[in-house]
Write a protein that holds these residues in place. Structure first.
Motif, PDB file in Angstrom:
ATOM      1  N   ALA A  62      54.103  43.473  21.374  1.00 15.22           N
ATOM      2  CA  ALA A  62      54.100  42.501  22.169  1.00 15.22           C
ATOM      3  C   ALA A  62      55.482  42.488  23.280  1.00 15.22           C
ATOM      4  O   ALA A  62      55.407  42.575  24.674  1.00 15.22           O
ATOM      5  CB  ALA A  62      53.947  40.799  22.231  1.00 15.22           C
ATOM      6  N   ASP A  63      56.441  42.992  22.766  1.00 18.56           N
ATOM      7  CA  ASP A  63      57.699  43.344  23.296  1.00 18.56           C
ATOM      8  C   ASP A  63      57.742  44.406  24.139  1.00 18.56           C
ATOM      9  O   ASP A  63      58.587  44.230  25.228  1.00 18.56           O
ATOM     10  CB  ASP A  63      58.937  43.259  22.309  1.00 18.56           C
ATOM     11  N   ALA A  64      57.165  45.464  23.582  1.00 17.44           N
ATOM     12  CA  ALA A  64      57.133  46.613  24.247  1.00 17.44           C
ATOM     13  C   ALA A  64      56.153  46.496  25.708  1.00 17.44           C
ATOM     14  O   ALA A  64      56.490  46.851  26.772  1.00 17.44           O
ATOM     15  CB  ALA A  64      56.408  47.835  23.342  1.00 17.44           C
ATOM     16  N   ALA A  65      55.140  45.784  25.457  1.00 17.95           N
ATOM     17  CA  ALA A  65      54.456  45.245  26.463  1.00 17.95           C
ATOM     18  C   ALA A  65      54.959  44.624  27.597  1.00 17.95           C
ATOM     19  O   ALA A  65      54.930  44.926  28.906  1.00 17.95           O
ATOM     20  CB  ALA A  65      53.070  44.640  26.032  1.00 17.95           C
ATOM     21  N   ASP A  66      55.732  43.543  27.211  1.00 17.14           N
ATOM     22  CA  ASP A  66      56.656  42.981  28.145  1.00 17.14           C
ATOM     23  C   ASP A  66      57.708  43.952  29.014  1.00 17.14           C
ATOM     24  O   ASP A  66      57.833  43.538  30.266  1.00 17.14           O
ATOM     25  CB  ASP A  66      57.659  41.976  27.445  1.00 17.14           C
ATOM     26  N   LEU A  67      58.232  44.673  28.260  1.00 21.79           N
ATOM     27  CA  LEU A  67      59.127  45.707  28.871  1.00 21.79           C
ATOM     28  C   LEU A  67      58.636  46.488  29.901  1.00 21.79           C
ATOM     29  O   LEU A  67      59.056  46.889  31.102  1.00 21.79           O
ATOM     30  CB  LEU A  67      60.056  46.486  27.957  1.00 21.79           C
ATOM     31  N   ALA A  68      57.086  47.028  29.456  1.00 19.06           N
ATOM     32  CA  ALA A  68      56.505  47.886  30.315  1.00 19.06           C
ATOM     33  C   ALA A  68      55.964  47.007  31.486  1.00 19.06           C
ATOM     34  O   ALA A  68      55.885  47.749  32.688  1.00 19.06           O
ATOM     35  CB  ALA A  68      54.980  48.334  29.709  1.00 19.06           C
ATOM     36  N   ARG A  69      55.734  45.757  31.325  1.00 17.06           N
ATOM     37  CA  ARG A  69      55.503  45.080  32.851  1.00 17.06           C
ATOM     38  C   ARG A  69      56.757  44.873  33.570  1.00 17.06           C
ATOM     39  O   ARG A  69      56.706  45.232  34.798  1.00 17.06           O
ATOM     40  CB  ARG A  69      55.048  43.452  32.157  1.00 17.06           C
ATOM     41  N   GLU A  70      58.024  44.776  32.845  1.00 13.21           N
ATOM     42  CA  GLU A  70      58.963  44.703  33.734  1.00 13.21           C
ATOM     43  C   GLU A  70      59.325  45.967  34.572  1.00 13.21           C
ATOM     44  O   GLU A  70      59.533  46.031  35.620  1.00 13.21           O
ATOM     45  CB  GLU A  70      60.296  44.230  32.902  1.00 13.21           C
ATOM     46  N   ASN A  71      59.142  47.128  33.593  1.00 12.98           N
ATOM     47  CA  ASN A  71      59.460  48.351  34.398  1.00 12.98           C
ATOM     48  C   ASN A  71      58.229  48.622  35.494  1.00 12.98           C
ATOM     49  O   ASN A  71      58.815  49.508  36.475  1.00 12.98           O
ATOM     50  CB  ASN A  71      59.277  49.445  33.189  1.00 12.98           C
ATOM     51  N   ALA A  72      57.221  48.492  35.408  1.00 17.85           N
ATOM     52  CA  ALA A  72      56.360  48.357  36.416  1.00 17.85           C
ATOM     53  C   ALA A  72      56.863  47.808  37.575  1.00 17.85           C
ATOM     54  O   ALA A  72      56.826  48.433  38.949  1.00 17.85           O
ATOM     55  CB  ALA A  72      54.780  47.985  36.148  1.00 17.85           C
ATOM     56  N   GLU A  73      57.211  46.676  37.480  1.00 18.98           N
ATOM     57  CA  GLU A  73      57.776  45.999  38.741  1.00 18.98           C
ATOM     58  C   GLU A  73      58.810  46.429  39.312  1.00 18.98           C
ATOM     59  O   GLU A  73      59.150  46.939  40.539  1.00 18.98           O
ATOM     60  CB  GLU A  73      58.205  44.359  38.289  1.00 18.98           C
ATOM     61  N   ALA A  74      59.858  46.994  38.150  1.00 14.37           N
ATOM     62  CA  ALA A  74      61.047  47.710  38.978  1.00 14.37           C
ATOM     63  C   ALA A  74      60.814  49.045  39.593  1.00 14.37           C
ATOM     64  O   ALA A  74      61.816  49.245  40.453  1.00 14.37           O
ATOM     65  CB  ALA A  74      62.071  47.859  37.648  1.00 14.37           C
ATOM     66  N   ASN A  75      59.626  49.600  39.265  1.00  9.95           N
ATOM     67  CA  ASN A  75      59.469  50.882  40.184  1.00  9.95           C
ATOM     68  C   ASN A  75      58.428  50.495  41.216  1.00  9.95           C
ATOM     69  O   ASN A  75      57.897  51.675  41.592  1.00  9.95           O
ATOM     70  CB  ASN A  75      58.980  51.892  39.164  1.00  9.95           C
ATOM     71  N   GLY A  76      58.379  49.563  41.592  1.00 11.23           N
ATOM     72  CA  GLY A  76      57.620  49.222  42.779  1.00 11.23           C
ATOM     73  C   GLY A  76      56.147  49.139  42.711  1.00 11.23           C
ATOM     74  O   GLY A  76      55.412  49.435  43.527  1.00 11.23           O
ATOM     75  N   LEU A  77      55.622  48.801  41.537  1.00  8.79           N
ATOM     76  CA  LEU A  77      54.137  49.039  41.134  1.00  8.79           C
ATOM     77  C   LEU A  77      53.375  47.771  41.048  1.00  8.79           C
ATOM     78  O   LEU A  77      52.346  47.651  40.760  1.00  8.79           O
ATOM     79  CB  LEU A  77      53.773  49.807  39.835  1.00  8.79           C
ATOM     80  N   PHE A  78      54.095  46.661  41.307  1.00 10.01           N
ATOM     81  CA  PHE A  78      53.615  45.475  41.275  1.00 10.01           C
ATOM     82  C   PHE A  78      52.454  45.345  42.173  1.00 10.01           C
ATOM     83  O   PHE A  78      52.347  45.823  43.269  1.00 10.01           O
ATOM     84  CB  PHE A  78      54.664  44.223  42.088  1.00 10.01           C
ATOM     85  N   GLY A  79      51.215  44.644  41.386  1.00  8.75           N
ATOM     86  CA  GLY A  79      49.984  44.516  42.284  1.00  8.75           C
ATOM     87  C   GLY A  79      49.277  45.823  41.837  1.00  8.75           C
ATOM     88  O   GLY A  79      47.824  45.643  41.967  1.00  8.75           O
ATOM     89  N   ARG A  80      49.622  46.881  41.292  1.00  7.16           N
ATOM     90  CA  ARG A  80      48.746  48.166  40.915  1.00  7.16           C
ATOM     91  C   ARG A  80      48.626  48.058  39.392  1.00  7.16           C
ATOM     92  O   ARG A  80      47.656  48.805  38.944  1.00  7.16           O
ATOM     93  CB  ARG A  80      49.245  49.454  41.425  1.00  7.16           C
ATOM     94  N   VAL A  81      49.161  47.307  38.550  1.00  7.52           N
ATOM     95  CA  VAL A  81      49.441  47.628  37.127  1.00  7.52           C
ATOM     96  C   VAL A  81      49.163  46.193  36.589  1.00  7.52           C
ATOM     97  O   VAL A  81      49.624  45.200  36.853  1.00  7.52           O
ATOM     98  CB  VAL A  81      51.009  48.249  36.703  1.00  7.52           C
ATOM     99  N   LYS A  82      48.278  46.376  35.385  1.00  7.13           N
ATOM    100  CA  LYS A  82      48.070  45.138  34.606  1.00  7.13           C
ATOM    101  C   LYS A  82      48.403  45.688  33.125  1.00  7.13           C
ATOM    102  O   LYS A  82      47.787  46.821  32.606  1.00  7.13           O
ATOM    103  CB  LYS A  82      46.437  44.719  34.644  1.00  7.13           C
ATOM    104  N   VAL A  83      49.315  45.076  32.530  1.00  5.35           N
ATOM    105  CA  VAL A  83      49.737  45.295  30.990  1.00  5.35           C
ATOM    106  C   VAL A  83      49.531  44.195  30.199  1.00  5.35           C
ATOM    107  O   VAL A  83      49.652  42.898  30.565  1.00  5.35           O
ATOM    108  CB  VAL A  83      51.169  45.433  31.206  1.00  5.35           C
ATOM    109  N   GLU A  84      48.844  44.548  28.947  1.00  3.62           N
ATOM    110  CA  GLU A  84      48.376  43.249  28.102  1.00  3.62           C
ATOM    111  C   GLU A  84      48.655  43.783  26.634  1.00  3.62           C
ATOM    112  O   GLU A  84      48.964  45.136  26.519  1.00  3.62           O
ATOM    113  CB  GLU A  84      46.847  43.151  28.135  1.00  3.62           C
ATOM    114  N   SER A  85      48.638  43.166  25.503  1.00  3.93           N
ATOM    115  CA  SER A  85      48.690  43.291  24.291  1.00  3.93           C
ATOM    116  C   SER A  85      47.370  43.855  23.622  1.00  3.93           C
ATOM    117  O   SER A  85      46.394  43.306  23.775  1.00  3.93           O
ATOM    118  CB  SER A  85      49.553  42.152  23.574  1.00  3.93           C
ATOM    119  N   GLY A  86      47.735  44.841  22.654  1.00  2.00           N
ATOM    120  CA  GLY A  86      46.203  45.313  22.128  1.00  2.00           C
ATOM    121  C   GLY A  86      46.458  46.678  21.445  1.00  2.00           C
ATOM    122  O   GLY A  86      47.372  47.322  21.948  1.00  2.00           O
ATOM    123  N   LYS A  87      46.038  46.884  20.157  1.00  2.00           N
ATOM    124  CA  LYS A  87      45.991  47.977  19.596  1.00  2.00           C
ATOM    125  C   LYS A  87      45.109  49.114  20.255  1.00  2.00           C
ATOM    126  O   LYS A  87      43.884  48.805  20.811  1.00  2.00           O
ATOM    127  CB  LYS A  87      45.413  48.018  18.118  1.00  2.00           C
TER     128      LYS A  87
END
Length: 379
Positions: free
Chosen positions: A248-273
């Motif tokens: 879940a922590d990695a997924a949170d960072l992935a979400r932050e990194n998507a926003e930091a790179n201007g991908l807001f609205g194109r990316v959905k990140v969730e937790s799961g194996k």
């Protein structure tokens, strides 16, 4: 310095570039080697073969440290300096790279990843464990480190029979979270508790190739970690990205990194194996990115690839990475072919990818190139 005498066949192997030897290759030793103190390797006739580490408890008790003419004094700083010079020539931004890669940089059992002024160290042999103060001093003096962090909490240490250790500071005040730049993308990574040292520098060649696969693509990344792959897909034109990670922590960072790179609205990140995700998702995608680090056996790897093929549309692309261990050396493409056959899908290899230049390895050492990757078109 103690001498260790090797069999005629072992001496031949060393002269032809071998980097490690087995216990049966040792004929005799002058006394008992102290772990962390180099020995002089010699053939049956006493001729010097070079410097080495000897640890009789290890799977490969003899590891090459230096050539016959090499002095033991200043060995660690000398190799680190050479590693710095290599990266300055070969890496686009040497502030963010693997600085020391085990035998490939003449320091068997040592990994050093660089995050600008912060350095993360892993030791994978008892001799390197014993040298940790010398290693830290060399990184500070030669590389100008502001901080050095030890990350000996990996599963790889346990597999090698070495006791895991909690992350701890060797020098300075390393931050838990650190920012890095790679190929035009910005990432925040967790140096203290993130997977391995926080970021997969070894997948850089895979990321570079994504620019050719991603335009207007709908992308599935079921094992995204901090977003190292899907971020580059997004930056090169992917129109929609669905990503997951078991942590879940990695997924949170992935979400932050998507926003930091201007991908807001194109990316959905969730937790799961990864395997659960591949079974649960019913849609198909233009591009599936599958990092199989969660696959613990060849059969498990095949199952992951089969499920990824099912999620790849007709004419879509599948980008796979595999690791050995757990995969047997040389088995990667054979197992990929087996997965395609079971799914009755025809696949065409678009590219075969591997480790980047900051992960040098000896050419005659099977298993040193531990990562395989392939881009497929699946029909």
């Amino acid at each position: 310095m103690l001498n260790t005498y090797l069999s005629r066949e072992a001496a031949r192997k060393l002269r032809h570039g071998a980097f490690w030897l087995r216990r049966e290759d040792i004929l005799s030793m002058d006394g008992t080697p102290v772990v962390g103190e180099p020995v002089q390797l010699r053939d049956e006739d006493g001729q010097v073969l070079g410097l080495g580490d000897v640890d009789l408890e290890a799977s490969f008790p003899v590891r090459r440290l230096g050539l016959p003419e090499e002095a033991v004094e200043g060995l660690i700083p000398r190799h680190i300096r050479h590693a710095l010079e290599r990266r300055a020539r070969l890496v686009d931004d040497p502030r963010f790279c693997r600085l020391v890669n085990d035998d490939g940089d003449g320091l068997p059992g040592l990994i050093v990843d660089r995050y600008e002024t912060h350095f993360v160290v892993q030791t994978l042999t008892r001799p390197m464990d014993a040298r940790i103060e010398e290693i830290t001093r060399a990184i500070v003096e030669v590389a100008g480190a502001g901080s050095v962090l030890l990350r000996n909490d990996s599963a790889r240490r346990k597999a090698l029979g070495l006791a895991p250790q909690r992350p701890h500071v060797l020098y300075g005040n390393p931050p838990r979270w650190c920012r890095l730049l790679e190929l035009g993308a910005r990432f925040t990574v967790d140096l203290t508790y993130g997977l391995n040292t926080g970021y997969h520098y070894d997948q850089r060649e895979v990321r570079k190739f994504l620019s050719r696969l991603s335009r207007e693509a709908r992308v599935l990344d079921p094992c995204c970690n901090v977003g190292g792959l899907f971020i580059h897909a997004g930056l090169h034109g992917a129109k929609q990205i669905l990503a997951f990670d078991a942590d879940a922590d990695a997924a949170d960072l992935a979400r932050e990194n998507a926003e930091a790179n201007g991908l807001f609205g194109r990316v959905k990140v969730e937790s799961g194996k990864a395997l659960d995700v591949l079974k649960a998702v019913t849609d198909t995608f233009d591009l599936v990115l599958l990092d199989t680090r969660d696959a613990g056996s060849p059969e498990d790897f095949i199952e992951h690839v089969r499920r990824a093929i099912q999620r790849t549309r007709h004419g879509g692309r599948l980008l796979l990475t595999g690791y050995h261990p757990p995969l047997p050396v040389g088995s990667f493409e054979e197992l990929v072919a087996e997965a395609c056959e079971r799914e009755q899908r025809v696949a065409f290899r678009l590219a075969r990818l591997g480790l980047p230049p900051d992960h040098p390895s000896p050419v005659n050492t099977p298993g040193a190139d531990y990562l395989d990757a392939v881009a497929l078109e699946v029909n």
